[in-house]
Design a protein around this motif. Sequence first.
Motif, PDB file in Angstrom:
ATOM      1  N   MET A 214       0.824  -1.205   0.000  1.00 44.23           N
ATOM      2  CA  MET A 214       0.000   0.000   0.000  1.00 44.23           C
ATOM      3  C   MET A 214       0.864   1.263   0.000  1.00 44.23           C
ATOM      4  N   GLN A 215       1.981   1.202   0.713  1.00 42.66           N
ATOM      5  CA  GLN A 215       2.878   2.359   0.739  1.00 42.66           C
ATOM      6  C   GLN A 215       3.568   2.558  -0.605  1.00 42.66           C
ATOM      7  N   ALA A 216       3.757   1.453  -1.352  1.00 42.59           N
ATOM      8  CA  ALA A 216       4.440   1.543  -2.640  1.00 42.59           C
ATOM      9  C   ALA A 216       3.537   2.051  -3.755  1.00 42.59           C
ATOM     10  N   VAL A 217       2.226   2.051  -3.511  1.00 47.03           N
ATOM     11  CA  VAL A 217       1.294   2.550  -4.532  1.00 47.03           C
ATOM     12  C   VAL A 217       1.505   4.052  -4.713  1.00 47.03           C
TER      13      VAL A 217
ATOM     14  N   PRO B 270     -25.332  -5.459   0.093  1.00 48.33           N
ATOM     15  CA  PRO B 270     -24.607  -4.517   0.953  1.00 48.33           C
ATOM     16  C   PRO B 270     -23.624  -5.226   1.889  1.00 48.33           C
ATOM     17  N   GLY B 271     -22.807  -6.087   1.317  1.00 47.37           N
ATOM     18  CA  GLY B 271     -21.864  -6.862   2.113  1.00 47.37           C
ATOM     19  C   GLY B 271     -20.465  -6.291   2.066  1.00 47.37           C
ATOM     20  N   LEU B 272     -19.534  -7.084   2.556  1.00 44.40           N
ATOM     21  CA  LEU B 272     -18.150  -6.635   2.645  1.00 44.40           C
ATOM     22  C   LEU B 272     -17.521  -6.474   1.269  1.00 44.40           C
ATOM     23  N   GLY B 273     -17.998  -7.245   0.302  1.00 49.91           N
ATOM     24  CA  GLY B 273     -17.466  -7.131  -1.046  1.00 49.91           C
ATOM     25  C   GLY B 273     -17.681  -5.760  -1.651  1.00 49.91           C
ATOM     26  N   GLN B 274     -18.837  -5.152  -1.375  1.00 50.21           N
ATOM     27  CA  GLN B 274     -19.116  -3.805  -1.864  1.00 50.21           C
ATOM     28  C   GLN B 274     -18.099  -2.818  -1.315  1.00 50.21           C
ATOM     29  N   PHE B 275     -17.836  -2.895  -0.009  1.00 45.84           N
ATOM     30  CA  PHE B 275     -16.888  -1.968   0.608  1.00 45.84           C
ATOM     31  C   PHE B 275     -15.472  -2.205   0.093  1.00 45.84           C
ATOM     32  N   PHE B 276     -15.138  -3.466  -0.166  1.00 45.40           N
ATOM     33  CA  PHE B 276     -13.789  -3.754  -0.642  1.00 45.40           C
ATOM     34  C   PHE B 276     -13.561  -3.160  -2.031  1.00 45.40           C
ATOM     35  N   THR B 277     -14.502  -3.366  -2.942  1.00 47.02           N
ATOM     36  CA  THR B 277     -14.355  -2.809  -4.286  1.00 47.02           C
ATOM     37  C   THR B 277     -14.350  -1.282  -4.247  1.00 47.02           C
ATOM     38  N   ASN B 278     -15.174  -0.692  -3.408  1.00 48.17           N
ATOM     39  CA  ASN B 278     -15.193   0.759  -3.278  1.00 48.17           C
ATOM     40  C   ASN B 278     -13.899   1.290  -2.666  1.00 48.17           C
ATOM     41  N   SER B 279     -13.329   0.537  -1.716  1.00 53.44           N
ATOM     42  CA  SER B 279     -12.086   0.992  -1.086  1.00 53.44           C
ATOM     43  C   SER B 279     -10.930   1.007  -2.078  1.00 53.44           C
ATOM     44  N   VAL B 280     -10.918   0.049  -3.003  1.00 51.81           N
ATOM     45  CA  VAL B 280      -9.874   0.046  -4.033  1.00 51.81           C
ATOM     46  C   VAL B 280     -10.039   1.241  -4.950  1.00 51.81           C
ATOM     47  N   THR B 281     -11.273   1.526  -5.337  1.00 56.26           N
ATOM     48  CA  THR B 281     -11.534   2.675  -6.216  1.00 56.26           C
ATOM     49  C   THR B 281     -11.201   3.989  -5.526  1.00 56.26           C
ATOM     50  N   ASN B 282     -11.510   4.096  -4.237  1.00 56.49           N
ATOM     51  CA  ASN B 282     -11.310   5.349  -3.495  1.00 56.49           C
ATOM     52  C   ASN B 282      -9.940   5.457  -2.836  1.00 56.49           C
ATOM     53  N   ARG B 283      -9.094   4.449  -3.029  1.00 64.45           N
ATOM     54  CA  ARG B 283      -7.747   4.440  -2.422  1.00 64.45           C
ATOM     55  C   ARG B 283      -7.834   4.574  -0.899  1.00 64.45           C
ATOM     56  N   ASP B 284      -8.768   3.869  -0.337  1.00 62.24           N
ATOM     57  CA  ASP B 284      -8.946   3.872   1.115  1.00 62.24           C
ATOM     58  C   ASP B 284      -8.045   2.775   1.694  1.00 62.24           C
ATOM     59  N   TYR B 285      -6.779   3.093   1.923  1.00 64.45           N
ATOM     60  CA  TYR B 285      -5.779   2.098   2.273  1.00 64.45           C
ATOM     61  C   TYR B 285      -6.070   1.349   3.581  1.00 64.45           C
ATOM     62  N   PRO B 286      -6.459   2.010   4.659  1.00 72.74           N
ATOM     63  CA  PRO B 286      -6.765   1.251   5.882  1.00 72.74           C
ATOM     64  C   PRO B 286      -7.879   0.236   5.678  1.00 72.74           C
ATOM     65  N   LEU B 287      -8.897   0.602   4.890  1.00 73.88           N
ATOM     66  CA  LEU B 287      -9.998  -0.332   4.645  1.00 73.88           C
ATOM     67  C   LEU B 287      -9.537  -1.497   3.778  1.00 73.88           C
ATOM     68  N   ILE B 288      -8.700  -1.221   2.780  1.00 74.34           N
ATOM     69  CA  ILE B 288      -8.161  -2.291   1.940  1.00 74.34           C
ATOM     70  C   ILE B 288      -7.355  -3.274   2.787  1.00 74.34           C
ATOM     71  N   MET B 289      -6.448  -2.733   3.616  1.00 73.17           N
ATOM     72  CA  MET B 289      -5.595  -3.599   4.433  1.00 73.17           C
ATOM     73  C   MET B 289      -6.410  -4.347   5.483  1.00 73.17           C
ATOM     74  N   GLY B 290      -7.403  -3.666   6.074  1.00 72.92           N
ATOM     75  CA  GLY B 290      -8.217  -4.304   7.105  1.00 72.92           C
ATOM     76  C   GLY B 290      -9.051  -5.440   6.550  1.00 72.92           C
ATOM     77  N   ILE B 291      -9.699  -5.223   5.407  1.00 71.36           N
ATOM     78  CA  ILE B 291     -10.528  -6.273   4.817  1.00 71.36           C
ATOM     79  C   ILE B 291      -9.652  -7.424   4.323  1.00 71.36           C
ATOM     80  N   THR B 292      -8.476  -7.098   3.780  1.00 64.90           N
ATOM     81  CA  THR B 292      -7.555  -8.153   3.334  1.00 64.90           C
ATOM     82  C   THR B 292      -7.151  -9.049   4.497  1.00 64.90           C
ATOM     83  N   LEU B 293      -6.797  -8.441   5.626  1.00 62.35           N
ATOM     84  CA  LEU B 293      -6.428  -9.229   6.804  1.00 62.35           C
ATOM     85  C   LEU B 293      -7.620 -10.028   7.337  1.00 62.35           C
ATOM     86  N   PHE B 294      -8.781  -9.416   7.330  1.00 58.44           N
ATOM     87  CA  PHE B 294      -9.987 -10.100   7.810  1.00 58.44           C
ATOM     88  C   PHE B 294     -10.295 -11.318   6.946  1.00 58.44           C
ATOM     89  N   TYR B 295     -10.207 -11.144   5.617  1.00 55.57           N
ATOM     90  CA  TYR B 295     -10.412 -12.269   4.717  1.00 55.57           C
ATOM     91  C   TYR B 295      -9.364 -13.362   4.961  1.00 55.57           C
TER      92      TYR B 295
END
Length: 318
Positions: free
Chosen positions: A37-40, A264-289
């Motif tokens: 995420m830092q390298a992006v 309205p599940g976690l998949g919606q938030f994950f795809t939106n977080s990638v589009t919005n560059r919401d790094y904490p949400l991307i990392m959090g959902i990745t770890l949760f998965y």
Amino acid sequence: MGKVMKRGAGMIRFIGRRFLNILLSLFVLATLTFFLMQAVPGNPFLDEKTPKAAQEALKAFYGLDKPLWQQYLVYLGNIVQGDLGISYKTPGQTVTQIISQSFLYSAKLGIFAIIVSVIVGVALGMISAMYNRKLIDKFAVVISILGISIPNFVVASVTQYYIGAEWRWLPVSGLNSPLGYVLPTFALSALPIAFIARLTRSSMLEVLTADYIRTAKAKGMSPLRITLRHGLRNAILPVVTYLGPMSANIITGGVVVEKIYNVPGLGQFFTNSVTNRDYPLIMGITLFYAVILMFARFLADIGYAMVDPRMKKSSKGG
């Protein structure tokens, strides 16, 4: 008594090794995710309408102005405490809150898909093995090949268009009624059904040629009773092994399906977080998965060790 204690100690060592592997894997994944995420390139707060001073204030608020090694240590320390951070694009909400609120929909949909996958897949595989090389077996094999070959997002798109939009048999989006679960459940369970059916069929064909099966046939037992009582327990072992990763893959792999059906599940938030560059949400959902996937495999290993006598002997020997 001594044998029971030795088996128990062996099983504890078996579980302990698996658990340590999970912790090590999560540490490696958290580290890789953070630095990726830092390298992006780019700035998550970069916006033409946002003044430069406001961008710098946001970076300071989220700790992005600190050196990278300090950010990494803070990130690991927060994870240990169960803190996945604050969403950049959803003000006032933590990543943990977003996951807890949205995962319920993903879990319910995933559980339905798991149940359907196991019941239909095992039944289809058993019927196919019992009628080996007959018309019903060939039909089941074709269905299995199609299920494995076609991705779930293609199944979701096609069923949504024809069954939902064109023919209007079922709802095309949302989970507002029991019927709303049918199409996304089918899309998520199509591949697991096909895979379980093939596993069950191949395993059942091998089991049905065993000596104890021939003995049961000689005693005059019906084919259905032989299959259910004697064949299924041994033939189900590969399915038990697959059940852990399958369950995790269904729950974590429904990102695109949830987007297509507007769940309205976690998949919606994950795809939106990638589009919005919401790094904490991307990392959090990745770890949760990752936690779901690893613990599902962990439980599958334990279940397999309990079902398969050979695994018990292995755990006994350490």
